[in-house]
Design a protein around this motif. Structure first.
Motif, PDB file in Angstrom:
ATOM      1  N   VAL A   1       0.822  -1.211   0.000  1.00 34.11           N
ATOM      2  CA  VAL A   1       0.000   0.000   0.000  1.00 34.11           C
ATOM      3  C   VAL A   1       0.857   1.262   0.000  1.00 34.11           C
ATOM      4  N   VAL A   2       2.078   1.184   0.526  1.00 38.94           N
ATOM      5  CA  VAL A   2       2.991   2.326   0.495  1.00 38.94           C
ATOM      6  C   VAL A   2       3.543   2.515  -0.917  1.00 38.94           C
ATOM      7  N   ARG A   3       3.939   1.424  -1.553  1.00 37.36           N
ATOM      8  CA  ARG A   3       4.441   1.493  -2.926  1.00 37.36           C
ATOM      9  C   ARG A   3       3.373   2.046  -3.874  1.00 37.36           C
ATOM     10  N   LYS A   4       2.139   1.661  -3.641  1.00 41.28           N
ATOM     11  CA  LYS A   4       1.038   2.091  -4.507  1.00 41.28           C
ATOM     12  C   LYS A   4       0.952   3.605  -4.604  1.00 41.28           C
TER      13      LYS A   4
ATOM     14  N   LEU B   1      -1.618   7.436   5.945  1.00 42.85           N
ATOM     15  CA  LEU B   1      -0.359   6.817   6.342  1.00 42.85           C
ATOM     16  C   LEU B   1       0.659   6.659   5.211  1.00 42.85           C
ATOM     17  N   PRO B   2       0.299   6.141   4.011  1.00 47.66           N
ATOM     18  CA  PRO B   2       1.322   5.911   2.978  1.00 47.66           C
ATOM     19  C   PRO B   2       2.078   7.177   2.568  1.00 47.66           C
ATOM     20  N   LEU B   3       1.465   8.342   2.739  1.00 49.19           N
ATOM     21  CA  LEU B   3       2.116   9.588   2.335  1.00 49.19           C
ATOM     22  C   LEU B   3       3.315   9.929   3.205  1.00 49.19           C
ATOM     23  N   ALA B   4       3.382   9.330   4.385  1.00 48.92           N
ATOM     24  CA  ALA B   4       4.502   9.625   5.278  1.00 48.92           C
ATOM     25  C   ALA B   4       5.831   9.160   4.700  1.00 48.92           C
ATOM     26  N   GLN B   5       5.807   8.347   3.634  1.00 50.25           N
ATOM     27  CA  GLN B   5       7.044   7.954   2.965  1.00 50.25           C
ATOM     28  C   GLN B   5       7.764   9.164   2.368  1.00 50.25           C
ATOM     29  N   TYR B   6       7.035  10.262   2.135  1.00 49.30           N
ATOM     30  CA  TYR B   6       7.644  11.482   1.601  1.00 49.30           C
ATOM     31  C   TYR B   6       8.267  12.340   2.703  1.00 49.30           C
ATOM     32  N   GLY B   7       8.153  11.902   3.941  1.00 48.48           N
ATOM     33  CA  GLY B   7       8.698  12.681   5.055  1.00 48.48           C
ATOM     34  C   GLY B   7      10.193  12.912   4.951  1.00 48.48           C
ATOM     35  N   LYS B   8      10.912  11.995   4.302  1.00 42.21           N
ATOM     36  CA  LYS B   8      12.365  12.131   4.161  1.00 42.21           C
ATOM     37  C   LYS B   8      12.756  13.308   3.266  1.00 42.21           C
ATOM     38  N   LEU B   9      11.790  13.879   2.553  1.00 44.43           N
ATOM     39  CA  LEU B   9      12.066  15.005   1.661  1.00 44.43           C
ATOM     40  C   LEU B   9      11.950  16.356   2.362  1.00 44.43           C
ATOM     41  N   LEU B  10      11.506  16.383   3.610  1.00 45.48           N
ATOM     42  CA  LEU B  10      11.088  17.639   4.243  1.00 45.48           C
ATOM     43  C   LEU B  10      12.201  18.400   4.941  1.00 45.48           C
ATOM     44  N   GLY B  11      13.346  17.788   5.159  1.00 44.25           N
ATOM     45  CA  GLY B  11      14.406  18.474   5.896  1.00 44.25           C
ATOM     46  C   GLY B  11      13.977  18.764   7.315  1.00 44.25           C
ATOM     47  N   ASN B  12      14.031  20.028   7.704  1.00 40.44           N
ATOM     48  CA  ASN B  12      13.684  20.417   9.076  1.00 40.44           C
ATOM     49  C   ASN B  12      12.216  20.828   9.241  1.00 40.44           C
ATOM     50  N   VAL B  13      11.449  20.762   8.167  1.00 44.02           N
ATOM     51  CA  VAL B  13      10.036  21.152   8.260  1.00 44.02           C
ATOM     52  C   VAL B  13       9.267  20.039   8.975  1.00 44.02           C
TER      53      VAL B  13
END
Length: 401
Positions: free
Chosen positions: A90-93, A120-132
């Motif tokens: 579901v995260v890959r999707k 929940l699956p959108l949290a995979q983009y958290g690594k893109l946020l830096g300090n935000v």
């Protein structure tokens, strides 16, 4: 007024499904208080006109198709990689290079105070946020849904797959919730489960809500011995619940009340109505406004056996002043009281007895409906619910500056 980047897995308008209802009503109440920039994936069946509507609410709107949503090759690849790697299916999707680039471009050109991941699956983009900092809005405890799906699987391959994915999603869920500044769930039950799953996470309850002005007791006369269920069969918990009800509960009701009728409102693809109850069940398909149908029913049913979170349709039925019979799972997360504003029933015989009791006792029926309406207006109106989210936003933004 802070600058918020609000990201969703699908367009939340029109509000045809529970996920959309929660997302849209929270977003609608966040926009007047903050500068909201909106990014979303878009399903093939999402209404493109929603973009214009959302542009009237948000500072900017960008949408991107779910990659190869109906591609059998992409589906098979994600399925296999989801089973044999650490990243759940579901995260890959919901991974999109276009969405990832848009997030990076937004953060490179503008200064955001907070990112809201709405699923929940959108949290995979958290690594893109830096300090935000980011917050995560969990509509369900997703790993629990898969665990329950495995427990109710009809075949061994299904049981193995859903058990595997439940464990994989459990690990992902624990990690991203711990990284979030705050994770919002719909009920205290979900909060307790998620806190045990991710002890380092900050978990807060922001309940589901209802527009108590739009959903109010109708003027229609109740049809004697009538039942109603609202929900599309494309969502497994709805389908499972209705199969259980039609196979095991409805025959018991008809044995006592032969003229009892059930109206099933919503897309019914994949559901076969048993021959012995076929004459007593009407399927409407999707309708633009189900309120008149619900208003005319004597009892609202929720035979849900699998799930997590809170059923928005339950809150809508409460706001409309309906007498309700539900399983414990179907009413999870809503502070209803047995024998005051709901009848709980977790097996076929108890479910049938509860319905028969409400169909044969008009005073009890009216009392339960009135009490449910009072609870909806005093605790679950969307304005009350959204204020909890805004309060958390303000605390995070203030402490992060």
């Amino acid at each position: 007024m802070a600058k918020i980047l609000f990201i969703t897995t699908r367009l939340p308008y029109p509000t045809n499904e529970g996920h959309q209802i929660r997302t849209y009503n929270l977003l609608k109440r966040i926009c007047p208080s903050h500068q909201v920039h909106y990014l979303s994936l878009q399903r093939n069946d999402d209404d493109p006109s929603a973009v214009q509507h959302l542009e009237g609410m948000c500072q900017s709107v960008q949408v991107f198709p779910i990659p190869n949503e109906h591609s059998k090759i992409r589906f098979a690849k994600d399925l296999l990689q989801g089973f044999f790697t650490k990243t759940p299916f579901v995260v890959r999707k919901y991974f999109s290079q276009e969405l990832a680039r848009a997030i990076e471009e937004k953060l490179a050109t503008e200064q955001f105070d907070l990112v809201h991941f709405d699923m929940l699956p959108l949290a995979q983009y958290g690594k893109l946020l830096g300090n935000v900092p980011y917050v995560l809005n969990n509509h369900n405890v997703e790993s629990l849904l898969l665990k329950r799906r495995a427990e109710n699987a009809d075949s061994l391959p299904e049981k193995i797959f859903f058990s595997n994915q439940g464990k994989s999603l459990h690990r992902f869920e624990a990690d991203v919730c711990a990284r979030a500044k705050e994770t919002f769930v719909c009920s205290q039950i979900d909060a307790d489960i998620l806190q045990e799953l991710s002890p380092a996470a900050k978990i807060s309850v922001v309940e589901n809500g209802v527009d108590t002005q739009f959903f109010s007791p109708g003027k229609q006369e109740q049809i004697e011995n009538s039942l109603v269920f609202v929900g599309g069969m494309g969502w497994f918990p709805n389908k499972d619940g209705m199969i259980f009800f039609m196979d095991e509960v409805m025959p018991k009701i008809l044995a006592k009340i032969p003229d009892a009728k059930l109206t099933l409102v919503g897309k019914s693809t994949g559901v076969q109505i048993p021959q012995d109850v076929k004459d007593n069940i009407t399927v409407t398909g999707f309708v633009d406004d189900f309120r008149p149908i619900v208003a005319s029913a004597a009892v609202y049913i929720l035979p849900i056996r699998v799930g997590s979170g809170t059923r928005l349709k339950l809150l809508e039925a409460m706001a409309m002043g309906k007498a309700i019979v539900s399983t414990s799972v179907g009413a999870e997360g809503v502070n209803l009281n047995a024998d005051e504003n709901i009848i709980y029933a977790d097996d076929a015989s108890a479910f049938a007895r509860g319905i028969i009791a409400l169909l044969t006792d008009s005073e009890k029926n009216n009392r339960f409906g009135h009490s449910a309406r009072e609870l909806a207006t005093s605790k679950y109106d969307w304005d009350i619910i959204a204020n909890k989210l805004l309060s958390s936003y303000n605390t995070i933004i203030t402490t992060n500056t």
